[in-house]
Design an enzyme around this catalytic site. Sequence first.
Site, PDB file in Angstrom:
ATOM      1  N   GLU A 178      35.271  53.677  41.563  1.00 52.64           N
ATOM      2  CA  GLU A 178      36.435  52.800  41.607  1.00 52.64           C
ATOM      3  C   GLU A 178      37.678  53.669  41.765  1.00 52.64           C
ATOM      4  O   GLU A 178      37.772  54.744  41.154  1.00 52.64           O
ATOM      5  CB  GLU A 178      36.520  51.999  40.311  1.00 52.64           C
ATOM      6  CG  GLU A 178      37.380  50.766  40.380  1.00 52.64           C
ATOM      7  CD  GLU A 178      36.591  49.517  40.746  1.00 52.64           C
ATOM      8  OE1 GLU A 178      37.233  48.464  40.878  1.00 52.64           O
ATOM      9  OE2 GLU A 178      35.371  49.587  40.906  1.00 52.64           O
ATOM     10  N   LYS A 197      34.940  49.253  32.852  1.00 49.71           N
ATOM     11  CA  LYS A 197      35.144  48.489  34.092  1.00 49.71           C
ATOM     12  C   LYS A 197      36.618  48.618  34.487  1.00 49.71           C
ATOM     13  O   LYS A 197      37.494  48.112  33.797  1.00 49.71           O
ATOM     14  CB  LYS A 197      34.778  47.021  33.905  1.00 49.71           C
ATOM     15  CG  LYS A 197      34.853  46.215  35.200  1.00 49.71           C
ATOM     16  CD  LYS A 197      34.461  44.762  34.993  1.00 49.71           C
ATOM     17  CE  LYS A 197      34.290  44.057  36.328  1.00 49.71           C
ATOM     18  NZ  LYS A 197      35.409  44.199  37.253  1.00 49.71           N
ATOM     19  N   ASP A 203      29.648  51.546  30.811  1.00 51.41           N
ATOM     20  CA  ASP A 203      30.847  52.312  31.170  1.00 51.41           C
ATOM     21  C   ASP A 203      32.022  51.386  31.431  1.00 51.41           C
ATOM     22  O   ASP A 203      31.869  50.178  31.630  1.00 51.41           O
ATOM     23  CB  ASP A 203      30.608  53.254  32.355  1.00 51.41           C
ATOM     24  CG  ASP A 203      29.957  52.594  33.553  1.00 51.41           C
ATOM     25  OD1 ASP A 203      29.784  51.371  33.540  1.00 51.41           O
ATOM     26  OD2 ASP A 203      29.617  53.302  34.517  1.00 51.41           O
TER      27      ASP A 203
END
Length: 552
Positions: free
Chosen positions: A298, A248, A246
């Site tokens: 994130e 970053k 996936d």
Amino acid sequence: MKYQELVDVYSALEATTKRLEKTEIISEFLKKLDTGTIEKVGLLILGVVFPAWSSEEIGIGGKLVERAVAEAVGTTQATVEDAVRDEGDIGLACIKLYAKKSQMTFFSQPLTIDFVFNSLRKLSQISGSRSTNRKIAVILELLSQASATEAKYLTRTITEELRIGVGDGVVRDAIAQAFDIDKKVVERAQMLTNDFSVVAKTAKEEGSSGLEKLNLTPGTPVKPMLAQLAPPLEEIIPEMGVAICDTKYDGIRLQVHRNNDEINIFTRRLENITHALPEIVRLFDEHLPHENYIVEGEVIATRDGKPLPFQNILHRVRRKHNVEEAIENVPLKVYLFDVMYYQVPMIDEPLKNRRTILESIVDTSVDEMNLSTMKIGTAENIKEIQELFETSIKEGHEGIMIKDASEPYIPGLRGKKMLKYKAEPETLDMIVIGGTYGIGKRGDFVGSYLVALRDENNEFKSVAYAATGLDDATLEYLTGKMKELELSTKGREIKVEPKIVLEIAFSEIVESPEYETGYSLRFPVVKNIRKDKGPMDVDTVERLISMYNTGN
């Protein structure tokens, strides 16, 4: 138990650099402690009175401690400041000043570990009018009854600079040795609780079986699983078999906990930043189930739909005032990629199962709440993973993460089960231990920064001077921080307390007898000031050597 007995342990630990000796010293001391005392010593041995994730803190600045020392020994604050400057440390200054102590405290009782611990915790609860004087009174009560060596370690604990060369690993090994428990059991318990007071007490009372029962609890953050640099895709993906790949994102890693009606947000350093992100709290309340969970992702700052540089999100979460204004000026987006707890602990589940659960509980109907962009990688579709990487770069992200789909979540450890694949040059997070002032017009700025990495004893070993990548505003900021942390200055050279973490990019690692590690960096460039990381988050000498061996 008398505080002096703990101080004797501090002194013995400070007198040796050998890890095994430190472990033995702490282990023998732990064996002597009752349940109530070992709970406190589990924290005090690291120079703290709250676990790392707690939002509570002593919160006392160096100047306030110097003022209390001055009152305790009957001198002026200027004299204390001079002693700190001469000795390079408030603790050593106390040894010097207490030898000349002019005041006497009559009928004083010996300090106990309980009294010291409870008094230091009390400092975090003092606020409001006259709070400074009330805090001084608490510290003064301790210092007035303290011997010189007790004052040395009291002041260091208050300022969170114990300086005895003990980190989590040594305490973990000492607990294992003291109570004859496998180190891996102690390590897992610590990773899941992040609280050595709980781990030490449980080890003493219940042994290995008690530690094995400890598990994730929503509201108590867990150390994040860490990544290392990925080899070529053609090598690593076939090795994993099935990989979850996936995007970053260049943001701040979040661990979001829901415990009943309470939502808390922690950083990778376990710092609670819930107060700074009220809109993210609302987002989670509205778009995830009202069940207990721990999810990871994130958060990035955006403008016109595009990600902003890392520093923008860092400034956003550090803001303590005008938060609502910042919400308007710096819109945030969340990208979730893992779940560690949903109604029950899930870290022992393989990642593919965790990802399935995550996808089932997240409502992504609004632009601010997202799942990480993901593809399943196998030996047959490496080209698709390369395309995901290239798309991620084009969209302004850092690259991709490559994770073994069959693996559990391993808190706090860095390994080959989770890798980062980046377009940028490799970087290391390094600590500043000194620097050199510039010449001419830049004579007032520290222009070159001596950076170091952490060795197996948690001591910092120099690697290189970094002097490029810094604009005038950054130089001014860093110079100010260097002056705050100054230990000594000789000519143009300055030595500082190891507090500033910089992300350093470089072209190559080379052997060099000039630096303590035996290695240096070619063309080091300061990429970022990592305000989200602390001294124990910097990269290790071991990693530097591994990277050198891999690259040659």
